[in-house]
Each structure stands twice: as structure tokens, then as C-alpha cells.
Write a protein that holds these residues in place. Structure first.
Motif: not given
Length: 260
Positions: A82-83, A130-134, A155-157
Motif C-alpha cells: 500500500v502506497v 493494520t488500520e492504524d498502519a494504513v 481503502h482510501r482515495r
């Protein structure tokens, strides 16, 4: 039924990113009288829930304690990194672990991969989830390697992901306490393994012939010799006599001789 009896039900736990909808639909079609209760639990709590008997089975990621649990691997998940959308990695369609050597990668405490540490530079701290890492990836301070299902779930925009071709693998499995393999658990095992209704336990025996039908067929076969079978000597003699009698011509009678 007395008031103390409860309606039987099947309790299925599942971890984030796993989608049990297909199997739930089949269950409802085959067992409409037994409700299926879905329990979404954090990945690090799924095993404890099953041990405590608060769920009959669970859809979770391997590994599990095989001294206590039975497990049926169902499928492997695609691993992605994820980037941020403006990161240089987005120029490639897929990446390798070597491409991450100079990147900061987060290693959350609930990481689903069975590795000691991700590649690249270690982050300044380990996020709790994992949500915090995102969220930290969105802040532009590092990257994250996760199964694609979790990348879609969180997912985030302003984020995207690319497949990591040689990264660790995550396998989703159906798991349950081995000593608690009930009939309902066995039914759900059949569903996830793709058994049809007719291939489950209690399969009916093949239909038999109607009464008297076998005797009639046997009599018919006795009257008509099988193809290629040789006739008996008696039958051949009878046919030869019949054929000779049919084809024989009457003998010619000569003129009577004169007497001197």
C-alpha cells in the motif's frame, strides 16, 4: 418443544478482509431451518473465540495451533504493498521485495504474515493495528505490505497498491476445534469444499426395477437368442427340415410302359 429448548444455530466467526457471503448463501438454501450467525472478530481474537466455544467454526488466516484446531485451507490471497497515489512505485504494475529495500515499512502488531520483520527500513514504531498502519501510510511516513483483501477493506482515495510478486503469502482457512466437529460443522465443511446436495451424507441407494419387471425381461431374453450366439444342434436340424420341405419340388412321373 419445551420452553427451555433452544433453536439450533451455526455460529461462524470471520476475520477482517474475509468475505463469507457465498458460503452463507448456500447454507441458507440448504439449511433454511438453522440460522447462521456471523461474528466478525479481530484477527488476534479469533482463536480465543473458538477455544472458548463462542463460535462453532471460523474463517481465518493460517497458521493456527494444529494441536487444538483442524483447518482446511481455502485459498491464497494476493499480497500487495500500500502506497500513496503519488509514490514512485505507482509507475510500475507490480513490485518485488528488492524494490522496497530503501523504503520504510510498517509492521503492525496484528500483522497477518508469518515473518519476523518486513523488508526495508524499520518504522519508528509498530502500529497497534493494520488500520492504524494504513493511516500512517496516508500521512506519507512509510509503506505497508498486506493481503489485497485488507487493502480493499481499508481503502482510501489518496492511497493505492501494487502486487508484491515475491512477498509472503496469506492463506485463508476454515478452522474449528478438532474435538468439537459437530454435524453442523461437517455440513459447513461440505459447503466450502463444494459438495453438492446429492454428495452429502445419507446418499440414497440407486433405484431398483419394478416388481415382476426383471422376470419379464429374463423371459424375453430366453425367447430371443443373443446376437452372435450359435443355435443348438436340435434347432439347426429343425430349421433344415423346414427349409427342405419348403424348397422341395414334386417328382416327375414317367409314361407307363407297354406290355407285349
Amino acid at each position: 418443544m419445551t420452553g427451555s429448548e433452544e433453536t439450533p444455530s451455526f455460529r461462524l466467526a470471520y476475520v477482517p478482509g474475509v468475505t463469507p457471503a457465498k458460503w452463507v448463501r448456500i447454507w441458507n438454501e440448504r439449511r433454511p431451518g438453522i440460522p447462521l450467525a456471523l461474528l466478525q472478530v479481530p484477527a488476534d481474537e479469533a482463536s480465543g473465540l473458538l477455544r472458548a466455544g463462542d463460535a462453532d467454526a471460523g474463517l481465518l488466516r493460517l497458521p493456527v495451533d494444529r494441536t487444538f484446531f483442524s483447518a482446511i485451507p481455502l485459498y491464497s490471497e494476493t499480497t500487495v504493498v500500500v502506497v500513496p497515489k503519488d509514490h514512485v512505485i505507482t509507475a510500475a504494475e507490480e513490485v518485488t521485495v528488492a524494490d522496497l529495500a530503501d523504503e520504510v515499512l510498517f509492521h503492525p502488531l496484528d500483522d497477518v504474515f508469518d515473518w519476523d520483520a518486513p523488508p526495508g527500513e524499520p518504522a519508528f514504531e509498530r502500529p497497534a493495528t493494520t488500520e492504524d498502519a494504513v493511516e500512517l501510510v496516508a500521512a506519507g511516513v512509510g509503506l505497508l505490505v498486506v493481503p489485497q483483501s485488507l487493502a480493499r477493506l481499508y481503502h482510501r482515495r489518496d492511497l493505492t497498491y501494487r502486487p508484491l510478486t515475491d512477498g509472503p503469502e496469506s492463506i485463508v482457512a476454515l478452522s474449528w476445534p478438532e474435538e468439537a466437529t459437530t454435524d453442523l460443522v461437517d455440513d459447513f465443511i461440505g459447503i466450502v469444499r463444494g459438495r453438492t446436495v446429492n454428495s452429502t451424507r445419507g446418499r440414497q441407494a440407486p433405484a431398483t426395477s419394478k416388481p415382476g419387471q426383471a422376470a419379464q425381461e429374463k423371459a424375453g431374453r430366453a425367447q430371443k437368442p443373443a446376437a452372435g450366439a450359435k443355435a443348438t444342434p436340435g434347432a439347426r436340424t429343425a430349421r433344415a427340415r423346414a427349409a427342405g420341405a419348403k424348397s422341395a419340388k414334386p417328382a416327375k412321373r414317367g409314361k407307363p410302359r407297354r406290355r407285349s
